[in-house]
Scaffold this motif. Sequence first.
Motif, PDB file in Angstrom:
ATOM      1  N   ASN A  39      31.476  90.114  58.151  1.00 50.16           N
ATOM      2  CA  ASN A  39      31.626  89.830  56.720  1.00 50.16           C
ATOM      3  C   ASN A  39      31.635  88.330  56.441  1.00 50.16           C
ATOM      4  O   ASN A  39      31.038  87.877  55.464  1.00 50.16           O
ATOM      5  CB  ASN A  39      32.888  90.489  56.171  1.00 50.16           C
ATOM      6  N   ALA A  70      28.382  88.755  54.445  1.00 48.05           N
ATOM      7  CA  ALA A  70      28.732  89.383  53.176  1.00 48.05           C
ATOM      8  C   ALA A  70      28.914  88.347  52.064  1.00 48.05           C
ATOM      9  O   ALA A  70      29.423  87.258  52.289  1.00 48.05           O
ATOM     10  CB  ALA A  70      29.997  90.214  53.327  1.00 48.05           C
ATOM     11  N   TYR A  92      28.649  95.561  53.475  1.00 52.11           N
ATOM     12  CA  TYR A  92      29.817  94.892  54.039  1.00 52.11           C
ATOM     13  C   TYR A  92      30.326  95.763  55.178  1.00 52.11           C
ATOM     14  O   TYR A  92      30.078  96.973  55.224  1.00 52.11           O
ATOM     15  CB  TYR A  92      30.914  94.638  53.001  1.00 52.11           C
TER      16      TYR A  92
END
Length: 74
Positions: free
Chosen positions: A41, A45, A52
């Motif tokens: 992440n 992300a 995610y």
Amino acid sequence: MDDKEVKVVLVSNFDDGGVAESLLEANLDELQAVRAARAWNDKNASYYSNYYAEVKPDDYRLWRGMADLVGDDQ
């Protein structure tokens, strides 16, 4: 944390039921999985990312997207 095994799954960032989840890593202990999800992440992300990473129990069945929505049992 206990010694149960978990997996790291890539989940749709937009809660889109038509998008299949992907397995990132499996058979990890919880600490390894949390670290792996956090690392993914942190690197990948963002608000606009398609996926995610999330920690799930080892027996969690991946969502297959449209196949699960329309009932394709293959």
